[in-house]
Write a protein that holds these residues in place. Sequence first.
Motif, PDB file in Angstrom:
ATOM      1  N   LYS A 269       0.838  -1.210   0.000  1.00 54.84           N
ATOM      2  CA  LYS A 269       0.000   0.000   0.000  1.00 54.84           C
ATOM      3  C   LYS A 269       0.869   1.254   0.000  1.00 54.84           C
ATOM      4  CE  LYS A 269      -3.861  -2.181   2.465  1.00 54.84           C
ATOM      5  NZ  LYS A 269      -4.604  -2.236   3.751  1.00 54.84           N
ATOM      6  N   VAL A 270       1.963   1.227   0.754  1.00 56.24           N
ATOM      7  CA  VAL A 270       2.882   2.369   0.780  1.00 56.24           C
ATOM      8  C   VAL A 270       3.450   2.615  -0.610  1.00 56.24           C
ATOM      9  CG1 VAL A 270       5.092   3.222   1.668  1.00 56.24           C
ATOM     10  CG2 VAL A 270       3.491   2.078   3.209  1.00 56.24           C
ATOM     11  N   PHE A 271       3.880   1.540  -1.279  1.00 56.13           N
ATOM     12  CA  PHE A 271       4.423   1.676  -2.626  1.00 56.13           C
ATOM     13  C   PHE A 271       3.373   2.252  -3.587  1.00 56.13           C
ATOM     14  CE2 PHE A 271       7.635  -1.972  -1.889  1.00 56.13           C
ATOM     15  CZ  PHE A 271       8.516  -1.080  -1.286  1.00 56.13           C
ATOM     16  N   ALA A 272       2.156   1.703  -3.514  1.00 56.71           N
ATOM     17  CA  ALA A 272       1.093   2.156  -4.412  1.00 56.71           C
ATOM     18  C   ALA A 272       0.764   3.623  -4.171  1.00 56.71           C
ATOM     19  CB  ALA A 272      -0.148   1.294  -4.232  1.00 56.71           C
ATOM     20  N   ASP A 273       0.697   4.028  -2.885  1.00 58.20           N
ATOM     21  CA  ASP A 273       0.376   5.413  -2.551  1.00 58.20           C
ATOM     22  C   ASP A 273       1.487   6.347  -3.021  1.00 58.20           C
ATOM     23  OD1 ASP A 273      -1.194   7.489  -1.122  1.00 58.20           O
ATOM     24  OD2 ASP A 273       0.599   7.571   0.141  1.00 58.20           O
ATOM     25  N   ALA A 274       2.748   5.943  -2.784  1.00 57.62           N
ATOM     26  CA  ALA A 274       3.869   6.784  -3.194  1.00 57.62           C
ATOM     27  C   ALA A 274       3.906   6.924  -4.712  1.00 57.62           C
ATOM     28  CB  ALA A 274       5.179   6.177  -2.691  1.00 57.62           C
ATOM     29  N   ARG A 275       3.648   5.833  -5.398  1.00 54.29           N
ATOM     30  CA  ARG A 275       3.690   5.864  -6.862  1.00 54.29           C
ATOM     31  C   ARG A 275       2.591   6.751  -7.442  1.00 54.29           C
ATOM     32  NH1 ARG A 275       5.722   1.019 -10.545  1.00 54.29           N
ATOM     33  NH2 ARG A 275       5.140   1.807 -12.609  1.00 54.29           N
ATOM     34  N   SER A 276       1.456   6.797  -6.757  1.00 54.57           N
ATOM     35  CA  SER A 276       0.345   7.613  -7.257  1.00 54.57           C
ATOM     36  C   SER A 276       0.629   9.106  -7.131  1.00 54.57           C
ATOM     37  CB  SER A 276      -0.936   7.279  -6.489  1.00 54.57           C
ATOM     38  OG  SER A 276      -0.864   7.764  -5.149  1.00 54.57           O
ATOM     39  N   GLN A 277       1.645   9.474  -6.344  1.00 48.76           N
ATOM     40  CA  GLN A 277       1.940  10.883  -6.116  1.00 48.76           C
ATOM     41  C   GLN A 277       3.130  11.390  -6.922  1.00 48.76           C
ATOM     42  OE1 GLN A 277       1.801  12.091  -1.881  1.00 48.76           O
ATOM     43  NE2 GLN A 277       1.103  10.009  -1.425  1.00 48.76           N
ATOM     44  N   VAL A 278       3.671  10.540  -7.789  1.00 48.91           N
ATOM     45  CA  VAL A 278       4.820  10.954  -8.584  1.00 48.91           C
ATOM     46  C   VAL A 278       4.532  10.725 -10.062  1.00 48.91           C
ATOM     47  CG1 VAL A 278       6.460  10.458  -6.728  1.00 48.91           C
ATOM     48  CG2 VAL A 278       5.911   8.666  -8.405  1.00 48.91           C
ATOM     49  N   LYS A 279       5.329  11.362 -10.890  1.00 46.73           N
ATOM     50  CA  LYS A 279       5.225  11.174 -12.335  1.00 46.73           C
ATOM     51  C   LYS A 279       6.194  10.066 -12.741  1.00 46.73           C
ATOM     52  CE  LYS A 279       5.850  13.519 -16.784  1.00 46.73           C
ATOM     53  NZ  LYS A 279       6.254  14.784 -17.463  1.00 46.73           N
ATOM     54  N   VAL A 280       5.686   9.026 -13.354  1.00 51.58           N
ATOM     55  CA  VAL A 280       6.509   7.889 -13.760  1.00 51.58           C
ATOM     56  C   VAL A 280       6.597   7.851 -15.279  1.00 51.58           C
ATOM     57  CG1 VAL A 280       6.754   5.379 -13.726  1.00 51.58           C
ATOM     58  CG2 VAL A 280       5.853   6.567 -11.713  1.00 51.58           C
TER      59      VAL A 280
END
Length: 305
Positions: A269-280
């Motif tokens: 969940k931490v990974f998913a949340d962090a990824r949703s807040q950055v541009k990949v």
Amino acid sequence: MWSNRLAASTAAALLVTCAAFAQTPPAAPSSSAIQPPPAAATPDPVLAKVNGEDIHLSDITDALGSLPAEYRQMPPQMLYPKILDQLINQKAVIVLAKKQGLDRDPQVVKQMAQAQEQALQAAAVRKAVGPHITEEAVKAAYDKDIASRPAEQEAHAAHILVANEADATRLIAELKKGGDFTALAKANSTDPGAAQGGDLGWFKKGDMLPEFSAAAFALKPGEITDKPVKTQYGWHVIKLEGFRPVAVPTFAEAHDELRQKMIQDDVQKVFADARSQVKVEQFNPDGSVPKPTDAAEPPPAPLKP
């Protein structure tokens, strides 16, 4: 002998916790060995200086925590001098490395940056996950997911695995005429358990492929499947030996595995949340920008080592 083992273990632990290089074994403690300070002493006293850089009591206690339990039980007056000696060795090697310019070596700079990133990632995960993984939360998960779940059964079965349906059908016909299942399994099965007559031991539904479990759990003790059962491994003839109830694990038995699963779920969940807040932005293996047609192209050849 114990002294040498302790020194080796101390050095190994410090290598891990402090990312140091190999060090020489510590010298035997002198008569002026550092003793743990009394309660009224400075909270975090300086125990040594190396080229003006301080080594604090907290540095020793941090290193102590990484030692095997057998050494942590030893008297502090025996452990502290050895750990302090190792920390002094570390500082001395670091000073030498800087004199040699290794702190500017590109590979070392890269490794240091990677270590910093790993430390930041670990800190972020601990901050996000740690507060949620309490004993109360683990107990609540146990009550919800384990203690209250419906009773399960285990089946004890044996099988004969063959490559085609015709062979499986022929074996079923032989069994219906009174053929011995164990003997036929040993003579015909391609499964590694053929030498044991195809015995699979006890298993739950989820332990086997769905097609296999559905057929096995539909039988009565002593029955054999009247039609071959197909799975990705081939064609099976299954004999059910019996059923038994599965005991619900106690909280103590389930605790560690359940806690680990909770940690893993929260980390995802931490990974998913962090990824949703950055541009990949992702690119092809050769570094080029993906094209809409790339998905239809065959995958690239594996990169050479």
